[in-house]
Design an enzyme around this catalytic site. Structure first.
Site, PDB file in Angstrom:
ATOM      1  N   HIS A 167     -46.253 -26.567 -45.183  1.00  0.00           N
ATOM      2  CA  HIS A 167     -46.513 -27.493 -46.292  1.00  0.00           C
ATOM      3  C   HIS A 167     -47.411 -28.659 -45.862  1.00  0.00           C
ATOM      4  O   HIS A 167     -48.201 -29.157 -46.662  1.00  0.00           O
ATOM      5  CB  HIS A 167     -45.205 -27.944 -46.935  1.00  0.00           C
ATOM      6  CG  HIS A 167     -44.593 -26.840 -47.746  1.00  0.00           C
ATOM      7  ND1 HIS A 167     -45.060 -26.499 -48.983  1.00  0.00           N
ATOM      8  CD2 HIS A 167     -43.611 -25.957 -47.454  1.00  0.00           C
ATOM      9  CE1 HIS A 167     -44.382 -25.455 -49.435  1.00  0.00           C
ATOM     10  NE2 HIS A 167     -43.491 -25.111 -48.524  1.00  0.00           N
ATOM     11  N   HIS A 201     -36.606 -19.378 -35.658  1.00  0.00           N
ATOM     12  CA  HIS A 201     -36.660 -20.770 -35.194  1.00  0.00           C
ATOM     13  C   HIS A 201     -35.676 -21.639 -35.951  1.00  0.00           C
ATOM     14  O   HIS A 201     -34.878 -22.347 -35.366  1.00  0.00           O
ATOM     15  CB  HIS A 201     -38.070 -21.335 -35.323  1.00  0.00           C
ATOM     16  CG  HIS A 201     -38.220 -22.635 -34.609  1.00  0.00           C
ATOM     17  ND1 HIS A 201     -37.734 -23.815 -35.136  1.00  0.00           N
ATOM     18  CD2 HIS A 201     -38.741 -22.934 -33.401  1.00  0.00           C
ATOM     19  CE1 HIS A 201     -37.972 -24.786 -34.262  1.00  0.00           C
ATOM     20  NE2 HIS A 201     -38.579 -24.279 -33.210  1.00  0.00           N
ATOM     21  N   GLU A 220     -32.411 -23.670 -34.693  1.00  0.00           N
ATOM     22  CA  GLU A 220     -32.120 -24.948 -35.355  1.00  0.00           C
ATOM     23  C   GLU A 220     -31.817 -24.686 -36.820  1.00  0.00           C
ATOM     24  O   GLU A 220     -32.723 -24.358 -37.572  1.00  0.00           O
ATOM     25  CB  GLU A 220     -33.351 -25.875 -35.282  1.00  0.00           C
ATOM     26  CG  GLU A 220     -33.742 -26.278 -33.878  1.00  0.00           C
ATOM     27  CD  GLU A 220     -35.149 -26.871 -33.827  1.00  0.00           C
ATOM     28  OE1 GLU A 220     -35.630 -27.388 -34.847  1.00  0.00           O
ATOM     29  OE2 GLU A 220     -35.753 -26.785 -32.742  1.00  0.00           O
ATOM     30  N   HIS A 241     -38.622 -20.774 -26.625  1.00  0.00           N
ATOM     31  CA  HIS A 241     -37.335 -20.467 -27.258  1.00  0.00           C
ATOM     32  C   HIS A 241     -36.818 -19.092 -26.849  1.00  0.00           C
ATOM     33  O   HIS A 241     -35.625 -18.934 -26.580  1.00  0.00           O
ATOM     34  CB  HIS A 241     -37.456 -20.539 -28.780  1.00  0.00           C
ATOM     35  CG  HIS A 241     -37.585 -21.944 -29.295  1.00  0.00           C
ATOM     36  ND1 HIS A 241     -36.641 -22.909 -29.058  1.00  0.00           N
ATOM     37  CD2 HIS A 241     -38.552 -22.542 -30.031  1.00  0.00           C
ATOM     38  CE1 HIS A 241     -37.016 -24.038 -29.628  1.00  0.00           C
ATOM     39  NE2 HIS A 241     -38.179 -23.849 -30.222  1.00  0.00           N
TER      40      HIS A 241
HETATM   41 CO    CO Z   1     -39.050 -25.224 -31.444  1.00  0.00          CO
END
Ligand code: CO
Length: 294
Positions: free
Chosen positions: A122, A179, A209, A241
């Site tokens: 966005h 993610h 997350e 990650h």
């Molecule tokens: Co990250």
């Protein structure tokens, strides 16, 4: 005679008006030659292992559109700073677009290489809106990230099944690591899990997350008495990650959390952009943008 007297000034006015238009056009660059460009925008990664993914997408795009120059930008400020310290320069989308404007590109297709339409996407949309208002390009369009529509979700489900290792047995679970985000688009992950489970109840989607978190996935695996789980990143790259949060040795890595419950973990360190089936979805979104430019 009367007609001629009227016609003469009319012709003069027309000639003047037309010539002023030409001057205006030249001055504002309205008649400059069409120059198309593609800007690929990823979150970015400083891990060398992630480069395979970016090269794969870049190659697929260049193969499909050999005549259109392809440029890159990373949305993550932290990653760009990290890379700059290693002597690698990568533009933000703002800088990349300003440069493309300066290089006289007229038609630009910006393709998001993000996974979901979250904050990064966005923000990119707002940047592009700014360039549109400025009149920087004759036309500038933005392509959807990997999953934006129901049709995308169906293609992603198929891409996931095609990328699961062949040696996986029916009783083995597959846990995808997304993610995750505070953005409402986080709901895509659970929506994807629902659609995957309609075909195979042992395929799960969790995120680093947000929701669904690894503890919930662990409980679900325990309930199903899963003994072995394949762990796969649902991120374009197998970067930090995947290496650490998914496959690392830290006690809170997904491998550690699931192993502590007696589940044998097999981490697959491959980003989604390393598989043709996923790359094809991003390239399709770019193709849709390029069709709008014609
Ligand atoms: Co990250």
């Amino acid at each position: 005679m009367k007609v001629r007297r009227l016609l003469f000034p009319l012709v003069c006015v027309m000639v003047l008006w037309c010539s002023s238009l030409t001057v205006q056009a030249a001055g504002h660059g309205q008649d400059r030659p069409v120059k198309k460009g593609i800007l690929l925008v990823a979150f970015g990664s400083s891990e060398p292992s992630a480069q395979i993914s970016f090269e794969k997408i870049g190659q697929a795009v260049q193969n499909q559109y050999p005549d259109i120059p392809v440029q890159w930008a990373y949305t993550s400020h932290i990653i760009r700073q990290k890379l700059a310290r290693q002597g690698k320069h990568l533009d933000s989308p703002e800088v990349a677009l300003a440069r493309m404007m300066d290089e006289k590109f007229t038609h630009v297709a910006v393709q998001s290489l993000h996974t979901i339409p979250g904050s990064e996407f966005h923000d990119l949309r707002r940047t592009i809106e700014g360039f549109r208002l400025m009149g920087g390009f004759t036309q500038i369009v933005l392509g959807d990230p990997l999953m934006a529509t129901q049709s995308d979700l169906e293609k992603i489900v198929a891409a996931i099944f095609s990328s699961i290792p062949e040696q996986r047995k029916k009783a083995d679970a597959v846990v995808l690591m997304g993610h995750g985000t505070h953005h409402p688009a986080n709901a895509f992950y659970a929506a994807l899990m629902f659609q995957l489970q309609l075909q195979d109840p042992l395929v799960y989607v969790g995120v680093v997350e947000g929701y669904p978190e690894v503890w919930l996935i662990r409980d679900l695996l325990r309930k199903q008495r899963v003994k072995t789980a394949y762990l796969m990143p649902l991120m374009s790259v197998a970067g930090d990650h995947a290496k650490n949060d998914m496959a690392g040795d830290d006690p809170d890595s997904w491998t550690s959390v699931l192993s502590a419950s007696g589940i044998n973990c097999i981490p697959i360190l491959k980003g989604t952009a390393e598989f043709d089936a996923f790359v094809a979805i991003w390239v399709d979104h770019l193709a849709a943008s390029l069709r709008q430019l014609e």
